[in-house]
Design an enzyme around this catalytic site. Structure first.
Site, PDB file in Angstrom:
ATOM      1  N   ILE A 290       9.574   5.860  10.692  1.00 39.96           N
ATOM      2  CA  ILE A 290      10.366   7.038  11.068  1.00 39.96           C
ATOM      3  C   ILE A 290       9.487   8.283  11.196  1.00 39.96           C
ATOM      4  CG2 ILE A 290      12.423   6.013  10.067  1.00 39.96           C
ATOM      5  CD1 ILE A 290      12.159   8.003   7.716  1.00 39.96           C
TER       6      ILE A 290
ATOM      7  N   ASN B 240      -2.479   5.698   2.193  1.00 39.33           N
ATOM      8  CA  ASN B 240      -3.148   6.483   3.235  1.00 39.33           C
ATOM      9  C   ASN B 240      -3.143   7.937   2.786  1.00 39.33           C
ATOM     10  OD1 ASN B 240      -4.026   7.811   5.492  1.00 39.33           O
ATOM     11  ND2 ASN B 240      -2.549   6.886   6.900  1.00 39.33           N
TER      12      ASN B 240
ATOM     13  N   GLU C 100       9.843  11.334  -0.604  1.00 31.98           N
ATOM     14  CA  GLU C 100      10.815  12.335  -1.021  1.00 31.98           C
ATOM     15  C   GLU C 100      10.360  13.244  -2.155  1.00 31.98           C
ATOM     16  OE1 GLU C 100      14.951  10.171  -0.207  1.00 31.98           O
ATOM     17  OE2 GLU C 100      13.271   8.863  -0.605  1.00 31.98           O
TER      18      GLU C 100
END
Ligand code: MOS
Length: 752
Positions: free
Chosen positions: A476, A644, A718
């Protein structure tokens, strides 16, 4: 075969890794949902109700139907059968608005779809939708912002099943609070917020006999397939969902909304592909929002700063029919050591569309309230807010009575205070100045759940020396393409530029929803197992090959490292590249499948597994022109191994920018007259942009959490948004002396 599979000498895990799909995106080659074209494609535009409470008496579609180029105006009488979906095992069949579109004539929120115009062009469909007229029996909508809990039973049904309204309890909180020497009792309010990803919701539906294919901008292709299969009475294998690129979602695209079955039903009736792309305005109506919350926090403490009691009673707004649960108390039971605690919730029905998960659902508004209360209590006690938190650091999760799998919050504080320069803070309000402006410094802690959804993947080692990794998850914008490539490269030793990633298609092995910051942790064990099985299969091929140096060896005698298969006893120098083995065997590929179970929702966990962190924020305040800016943020995150680090820092920086918006800008207002979201455009719904973004320094601790997966990656989507609003409002108080307890902070609050 894990024991024989070797890591490459240069694993991309834990390194700054540019996104593997980046070139496709910056050259415009990446195809988003509405970039796919099909012969005979028709365009659909929904008609939304212009009342928020009442009933449709009459729908006049005559003039719309007569317009040239209009194929149909769909409504309750002609849309055809659409079933309700229900929750299925393994977090499947999830949907926040269960009522199928057009199921009855009752209007429960402004913008609820009442008809759908379908035409040869988007312009014609829009023009036709505009002339559909409805006559209503309208009643006054309830969009009241003050929340009183409805008279609900102790246990209520929510999107994910039943929940007790007494969330968590220990000790005797009433007695402890009553006798506490120092008390705080405050209520914090967070507004409705609307997800505004750059790409609006988009769906294209087409049928081939009893096969339904959907191109959809989705955060969960597998769940969407399972919901749509239910709604159209199809076996799962008759529905295919394709989501190659998503222009972000923030949770609004986690679960299906009614636009998707509408497009599918229209396509079924017309026998043509139908595309529905939501206009920005409709993003505010029927595709979710973060519900408004009102949270009372009571804290009892000793003068030395030890917590005695903590009460967190929250109420959130919900729609008339749906049961999205805004879990504000998620982090409350474990975040601090406190012997007496109670967390409860209540709900208040409003004539507003279904609530939904929005980046950090529950804990983000929840930690804004509890971290704000902690800051206020520290101020009352005249104890530094960092020190106050250190005093109350728990040894275990006192809510679950379980050890933490890995918690290094104190080290986050240590690094954060050092990098920010916190020791130079003068706690006196308005006392710090720089270049003629007043500075405010504030901080807060944060936490977010870490767990895994079930996941499956395949890895193929191919005769041309490349590797393909496949999983029906989706990217996303968070970096999942790159994570999948990194994991496959890590295990096979094949460099990233020779790894092909296939995702975003339900015909691939079932992968996780991109939600709850769970996708990364979920794919790790599945991809590594798939790679191991592909390598095992290659070894079997090698040992079965006549004339090969591996002939008559046992697979166990062999090892694999950096893309090369070799006899353990001989070492890798005498190895053979895997593609050479495949070519000699005249095989296209060696393939392996991998699968891992969920840990999310485990009723008997052995550990409490969360990520942690803290934010330090600086604001500048110029009272003479009432100008408030966030000027500097330092964030430290303990999220296990960061796969990453480049995309990871970017992810946290993005969350902090969103947190600046949460603290100072974002809110959706509903018109008390007709219930319409008033500021339903990007000109009026203000999000933080580059111009609002100060230097944001992000640091990660590096403690791999091996309880969650063998790499130790917990997930970071989040957590960066949790706590930041509390850090900013504390900084605002430090600069101005004003405690703002209702977000966003408005200039009027500071002029008072
Ligand atoms: Mo996130 S709200 O789980 O997309």
């Amino acid at each position: 075969m894990a024991a024989t599979a070797g890591s490459p000498t240069t694993s991309p895990i834990g390194r700054d890794t540019p996104r593997v799909e980046g070139p496709l995106k910056v050259t415009g080659k990446a195809q988003y949902t509405s970039d796919f074209h099909f012969p005979g494609l028709l365009y659909a535009v929904p008609v939304g109700a212009t009342i928020a409470n009442g009933r449709i008496l009459e729908l006049d579609t005559a003039s719309a139907e007569k317009m040239p180029g209009v194929r149909a105006i769909f409504h309750r009488a002609n849309i055809g059968k659409i079933f309700r979906s229900t929750l299925q095992p393994n977090f499947q069949g999830v949907c926040e608005e269960r009522r199928p579109p057009f199921e009855d004539d009752i209007i429960r929120y402004y913008g609820q779809y009442i008809a759908l115009a379908v035409a040869d062009t988007f312009e014609t469909a829009k023009a036709a939708a505009d002339v559909v007229r409805a006559t209503y029996a309208a009643e006054k909508p309830n969009v009241e912002t003050h929340l009183e809990a409805d008279d609900d039973p102790d246990e209520v049904d929510t999107t994910f099943g039943p929940r007790h309204r007494l969330d968590s309890q220990r000790g005797d909180v009433d007695a402890a609070f009553a006798s506490a020497p120092v008390k705080l009792d405050q209520t914090y309010v967070t507004p409705s917020e609307t997800h505004n990803p750059l790409e609006t919701h988009a769906t294209t539906a087409m049928w081939d006999g009893a096969m339904l294919t959907l191109y959809e901008s989705s955060q969960g292709v597998v769940n969407l397939r399972n919901v749509l299969a239910q709604m159209f009475d199809l076996p799962n294998e008759n529905v295919r969902v394709i989501t190659k690129f998503v222009g972000s979602g923030f949770g609004s695209k986690l679960w299906p909304w009614t636009l998707c079955p509408l497009a599918a039903a229209a396509a079924r009736q017309l026998g043509k592909p139908v595309r529905l792309v939501l206009p920005r305005k409709m993003m505010f109506h029927a595709v979710g929002h973060r519900p408004r919350t009102q949270q009372r926090v009571r804290i009892g403490a000793t003068p030395e700063g030890k917590l005695i009691s903590l009460q967190h009673d929250y109420i959130y707004q919900r729609s008339m029919l749906d049961a999205h649960h805004e879990d504000c108390g998620e982090a409350t039971p474990f975040h601090y050591s406190v012997p007496n605690l109670r967390v409860t919730f209540g709900r208040a029905k409003r004539n507003i569309g279904g609530g939904a998960d929005m980046r950090g659902p529950g804990a983000v508004p929840g930690l804004y309230a509890t971290e704000s209360a902690m800051n206020e209590m520290a101020y009352q006690l005249k104890i530094d807010p960092v020190k106050f938190r250190i005093i109350n650091e728990p040894k275990i999760d006192e809510g679950l009575r379980l050890p933490f799998s890995s918690r290094h919050l104190l080290e986050c504080f240590e690094l954060g205070t050092e990098k920010f320069g916190w020791s130079r803070r003068n706690p006196v309000v308005g006392s710090m100045k720089r270049d003629g402006v007043t500075l405010g410094w504030g901080m807060a802690g944060c936490a977010w759940i870490a767990a895994r959804f079930p996941a499956a993947a395949t890895v193929e080692l191919r005769a041309d020396g490349t590797v393909r990794v496949a999983c029906a998850t989706q990217d996303i914008g968070t970096g999942t393409y790159t994570n999948l490539a990194q994991l496959a490269s890590h295990r096979t030793g094949v460099p990233l530029d020779k790894v092909e990633v296939a995702l975003g298609d339900t015909s691939l092995p079932e992968g996780p929803t991109s939600g709850g910051s769970l996708a990364t942790a979920s794919i790790v064990p599945a991809v590594l197992a798939a790679a191991d099985n592909a390598i095992a299969s290659l070894m079997t091929i090698a040992t079965g090959m006549t004339g090969s140096r591996f002939e008559n060896r046992q697979p166990d005698d062999l090892a694999f490292s950096d893309g090369v298969i070799f006899v353990k006893a001989d070492g890798p120098a005498n190895g053979v590249p895997f593609d050479e083995i495949l070519r000699r065997a005249n095989l296209r590929l060696a393939t392996g499948s991998g699968k891992a179970e969920a840990t999310f929702g485990n009723p008997k966990p052995k550990f409490s597994t969360h990520s942690f962190g803290c934010h330090f924020a600086e604001v500048t305040w110029q009272p003479e022109i009432a100008r408030l800016r966030v000027s500097r943020v330092v964030t430290v995150i303990d999220a296990g191994k960061i796969l990453n680090t480049l995309a990871g820092r970017n992810q946290i920086q993005g969350a902090v920018v969103m947190g600046i918006g949460m603290a100072l800008l974002e809110h959706t207002s509903y018109d008390p007259q007709n219930g319409a979201p008033i500021n339903s455009s990007l000109a009026d719904y203000i999000v933080a942009v580059n111009a609002d973004s100060p230097p944001i320094d992000v640091y990660f601790l590096d403690y791999p959490d091996k309880e969650i997966n063998e790499v130790g990656a917990r997930g970071i989507g989040e957590i960066g948004l949790a706590g930041i609003a509390a850090a900013i409002t504390a900084a605002v108080h430090h600069a101005t002396g004003v405690r703002v307890r209702e977000l966003p902070v408005k200039i009027e609050d500071l002029l008072a």
